[in-house]
Design an enzyme around this catalytic site. Structure first.
Site, PDB file in Angstrom:
ATOM      1  N   ALA A 234      36.466 -26.537  -3.600  1.00 46.98           N
ATOM      2  CA  ALA A 234      36.459 -27.765  -2.786  1.00 46.98           C
ATOM      3  C   ALA A 234      36.768 -28.994  -3.642  1.00 46.98           C
ATOM      4  O   ALA A 234      37.939 -29.354  -3.850  1.00 46.98           O
ATOM      5  CB  ALA A 234      35.126 -27.883  -2.080  1.00 46.98           C
ATOM      6  N   ARG A 235      35.731 -29.628  -4.133  1.00 43.46           N
ATOM      7  CA  ARG A 235      35.876 -30.720  -5.090  1.00 43.46           C
ATOM      8  C   ARG A 235      34.820 -30.519  -6.164  1.00 43.46           C
ATOM      9  O   ARG A 235      33.678 -30.137  -5.864  1.00 43.46           O
ATOM     10  CB  ARG A 235      35.684 -32.084  -4.406  1.00 43.46           C
ATOM     11  N   GLU A 264      37.603 -33.837 -13.468  1.00 40.42           N
ATOM     12  CA  GLU A 264      38.952 -33.309 -13.580  1.00 40.42           C
ATOM     13  C   GLU A 264      39.893 -34.329 -14.212  1.00 40.42           C
ATOM     14  O   GLU A 264      39.834 -35.494 -13.804  1.00 40.42           O
ATOM     15  CB  GLU A 264      39.423 -32.964 -12.150  1.00 40.42           C
ATOM     16  N   HIS A 282      43.070 -26.241 -10.563  1.00 41.38           N
ATOM     17  CA  HIS A 282      43.255 -26.791  -9.205  1.00 41.38           C
ATOM     18  C   HIS A 282      44.538 -26.221  -8.563  1.00 41.38           C
ATOM     19  O   HIS A 282      45.451 -26.962  -8.209  1.00 41.38           O
ATOM     20  CB  HIS A 282      43.276 -28.325  -9.247  1.00 41.38           C
TER      21      HIS A 282
HETATM   22  N1  LIG Z   1      41.252 -26.445  -4.374  1.00 39.70           N
HETATM   23  C1  LIG Z   1      42.214 -27.011  -3.667  1.00 39.70           C
HETATM   24  O1  LIG Z   1      43.375 -27.061  -4.081  1.00 39.70           O
HETATM   25  C2  LIG Z   1      41.922 -27.568  -2.323  1.00 39.70           C
HETATM   26  C3  LIG Z   1      40.695 -28.107  -2.006  1.00 39.70           C
HETATM   27  N2  LIG Z   1      40.464 -28.624  -0.757  1.00 39.70           N
HETATM   28  C4  LIG Z   1      39.148 -29.184  -0.444  1.00 39.70           C
HETATM   29  O2  LIG Z   1      38.592 -28.453   0.649  1.00 39.70           O
HETATM   30  C5  LIG Z   1      37.953 -29.366   1.516  1.00 39.70           C
HETATM   31  C6  LIG Z   1      37.750 -28.751   2.882  1.00 39.70           C
HETATM   32  O3  LIG Z   1      38.967 -28.711   3.586  1.00 39.70           O
HETATM   33  P1  LIG Z   1      39.009 -28.277   5.142  1.00 39.70           P
HETATM   34  O4  LIG Z   1      38.339 -26.969   5.308  1.00 39.70           O
HETATM   35  O5  LIG Z   1      40.387 -28.448   5.614  1.00 39.70           O
HETATM   36  O6  LIG Z   1      38.063 -29.422   5.769  1.00 39.70           O
HETATM   37  P2  LIG Z   1      37.291 -29.388   7.142  1.00 39.70           P
HETATM   38  O7  LIG Z   1      37.006 -30.805   7.466  1.00 39.70           O
HETATM   39  O8  LIG Z   1      38.021 -28.542   8.129  1.00 39.70           O
HETATM   40  O9  LIG Z   1      35.931 -28.612   6.796  1.00 39.70           O
HETATM   41  C7  LIG Z   1      34.867 -29.171   6.127  1.00 39.70           C
HETATM   42  C8  LIG Z   1      33.574 -28.605   6.708  1.00 39.70           C
HETATM   43  O10 LIG Z   1      32.485 -29.064   5.901  1.00 39.70           O
HETATM   44  C9  LIG Z   1      31.440 -29.462   6.777  1.00 39.70           C
HETATM   45  N3  LIG Z   1      30.618 -30.447   6.086  1.00 39.70           N
HETATM   46  C10 LIG Z   1      30.962 -31.687   5.664  1.00 39.70           C
HETATM   47  N4  LIG Z   1      29.936 -32.284   5.036  1.00 39.70           N
HETATM   48  C11 LIG Z   1      28.927 -31.394   5.048  1.00 39.70           C
HETATM   49  C12 LIG Z   1      27.601 -31.426   4.555  1.00 39.70           C
HETATM   50  N5  LIG Z   1      27.110 -32.481   3.913  1.00 39.70           N
HETATM   51  N6  LIG Z   1      26.830 -30.339   4.741  1.00 39.70           N
HETATM   52  C13 LIG Z   1      27.305 -29.262   5.398  1.00 39.70           C
HETATM   53  N7  LIG Z   1      28.550 -29.165   5.885  1.00 39.70           N
HETATM   54  C14 LIG Z   1      29.347 -30.224   5.722  1.00 39.70           C
HETATM   55  C15 LIG Z   1      32.140 -30.025   8.003  1.00 39.70           C
HETATM   56  O11 LIG Z   1      31.283 -30.004   9.121  1.00 39.70           O
HETATM   57  C16 LIG Z   1      33.314 -29.071   8.132  1.00 39.70           C
HETATM   58  O12 LIG Z   1      32.990 -27.954   8.938  1.00 39.70           O
HETATM   59  C17 LIG Z   1      38.847 -30.606   1.460  1.00 39.70           C
HETATM   60  O13 LIG Z   1      38.172 -31.778   1.858  1.00 39.70           O
HETATM   61  C18 LIG Z   1      39.251 -30.644   0.001  1.00 39.70           C
HETATM   62  O14 LIG Z   1      38.357 -31.437  -0.749  1.00 39.70           O
HETATM   63  C19 LIG Z   1      41.429 -28.602   0.202  1.00 39.70           C
HETATM   64  C20 LIG Z   1      42.661 -28.082  -0.063  1.00 39.70           C
HETATM   65  C21 LIG Z   1      43.031 -27.543  -1.354  1.00 39.70           C
HETATM   66  O1  LIG Z   2      44.698 -30.847  -0.176  1.00 38.66           O
HETATM   67  C1  LIG Z   2      43.795 -31.059  -1.021  1.00 38.66           C
HETATM   68  O2  LIG Z   2      42.765 -31.677  -0.725  1.00 38.66           O
HETATM   69  C2  LIG Z   2      43.924 -30.555  -2.394  1.00 38.66           C
HETATM   70  O3  LIG Z   2      42.961 -30.423  -3.097  1.00 38.66           O
HETATM   71  C3  LIG Z   2      45.241 -30.189  -2.965  1.00 38.66           C
HETATM   72  O4  LIG Z   2      45.964 -29.409  -2.220  1.00 38.66           O
END
Ligand SMILES: NC(=O)C1=CN([C@@H]2O[C@H](COP(=O)(O)OP(=O)(O)OC[C@H]3O[C@@H](n4cnc5c(N)ncnc54)[C@H](O)[C@@H]3O)[C@@H](O)[C@H]2O)C=CC1
Ligand SMILES: O=C(O)C(=O)CO
Length: 315
Positions: A234-235, A264, A282
């Site tokens: 995630a982050r 990071e 990442h």
């Molecule tokens: N490693 C990478 O390259 C990537 C990392 N990410 C990270 O993944 C994250 C999630 O992406 P999606 O699934 O598309 O987002 P999303 O918004 O669909 O899902 C996030 C979920 O977390 C829940 N949530 C938020 N705050 C919370 C809390 N305090 N306690 C419990 N649940 C909570 C929300 O209700 C939601 O169901 C992004 O915000 C990004 O930071 C996304 C893409 C690529």
């Molecule tokens: O989409 C995001 O949030 C990423 O971390 C990179 O794809």
């Protein structure tokens, strides 16, 4: 309208942007400086930034009369943008949900398998020339099939991970999320994060950054079983990195698979020193197809703004 793209992007994306905008691409892969961020708000109508481009409240405060009216973020995560401050400055923010989901879930599975099956350690052994050959008790890891996975953040990516775990590995799925999710397979919501951490063999972090800072802290890590693995796609800031290092060094958990880091691109030497830690740079969305889809989605958001249409993916 003038559009600034803050990093080099696939050619198809830049070509698509040129259909609507007078495009400048910042041909530098590093994070823009504060001065560059301020100039971007003064000199362009739309900016296409990405993760790491720290549009803080201070940056908006430094530019009281911005020319920019929109930040069309490349990526779903927007914890690098102070969205409230942007809105107060009259600047819309969009992101790229969905385009990233499957690729990021795939990297979570990569990390789960690498961590549970000691793949990084094994690869290093072979490369070192020290491997003495197969034997029945060599490098025994954790068998993932039929185990119990806990997902923190059951959103788009969390659900895609759950699906892979259930249908691909026959795993039991539990999750911690703000709201209950209806899935087409059994998935149990657990109200307490420490309770979830205590039950599972693999704990996967899939919540957005920002307000979730250090959600996975020493208490959560202490609750985990000694044979369990922590995966974070995630982050970095969601996991208290110093507490993770302590837990790993004390043998409180069996391993960790990380795609993201608290500071990071700095990765602590203590993490690098441990054989049971898998470290990726990442890579969640790092395929040409996915980066192109993300870019086209960001451009679509920017073009909708330019044409006065409803924004497809407002934050
Ligand atoms: N490693 C990478 O390259 C990537 C990392 N990410 C990270 O993944 C994250 C999630 O992406 P999606 O699934 O598309 O987002 P999303 O918004 O669909 O899902 C996030 C979920 O977390 C829940 N949530 C938020 N705050 C919370 C809390 N305090 N306690 C419990 N649940 C909570 C929300 O209700 C939601 O169901 C992004 O915000 C990004 O930071 C996304 C893409 C690529
Ligand atoms: O989409 C995001 O949030 C990423 O971390 C990179 O794809």
């Amino acid at each position: 309208m003038k559009l600034l793209i803050t990093r080099p992007l696939p050619a198809l994306v830049v070509d698509a942007a040129r259909k609507t905008f007078d495009v400048t691409v910042r041909e530098d892969t590093s994070v823009p400086t504060g001065d560059e961020l301020r100039s971007s708000l003064l000199d362009y109508d739309v900016v296409l930034p990405t993760l790491g481009d720290l549009y803080s409240a201070q940056v908006f405060a430094d530019v009281p009369k911005p020319r920019a009216k929109m930040l069309a973020n490349f990526g779903v995560g927007f914890n690098h943008i102070d969205v409230e401050a942007a809105k107060a400055a009259g600047i819309e923010v969009t992101n790229t949900p969905g385009a990233v989901t499957d690729a990021t879930a795939d990297i979570a599975m990569t990390l789960m398998l690498m961590s549970a099956r000691r793949a990084g350690e094994g690869e290093r052994l072979v490369r070192s020339g020290a491997w003495q050959g197969w034997h029945p008790t060599q490098m025994l890891g954790l068998h993932l099939s039929s185990k119990h996975v806990g997902i923190i953040g059951m959103g788009r990516i969390g659900q895609a991970i759950a699906r892979r775990c259930h249908f691909g590995f026959g795993m039991r799925v539990s999750y911690f999320n703000r709201s209950a999710k209806q899935m087409d397979f059994p998935a149990e919501q657990v109200a307490s994060l420490t309770a979830l951490a205590g039950q599972v063999d693999v704990l996967v972090v899939a919540v957005p950054g920002g307000s979730t800072m250090h959600l996975v802290n020493a208490d959560v890590l202490k609750a985990m079983q000694a044979h369990a693995h922590l995966i974070n796609i995630a982050r970095g800031e969601v996991v208290e990195e110093s507490a993770l290092i302590t837990a790993l060094q004390a043998g409180e958990i069996a391993g960790a698979g990380l795609d993201v880091y608290e500071f990071e691109p700095k990765v602590p030497d203590a993490l690098k020193a441990m054989e049971n830690v898998t470290l990726l740079p990442h890579l969640g969305t790092a395929t040409l197809e996915v980066r192109t889809s993300m870019g086209l989605m960001a451009v679509e958001n920017a073009a909708a703004f330019a044409h006065g249409k409803a924004l497809p993916n407002p934050v």
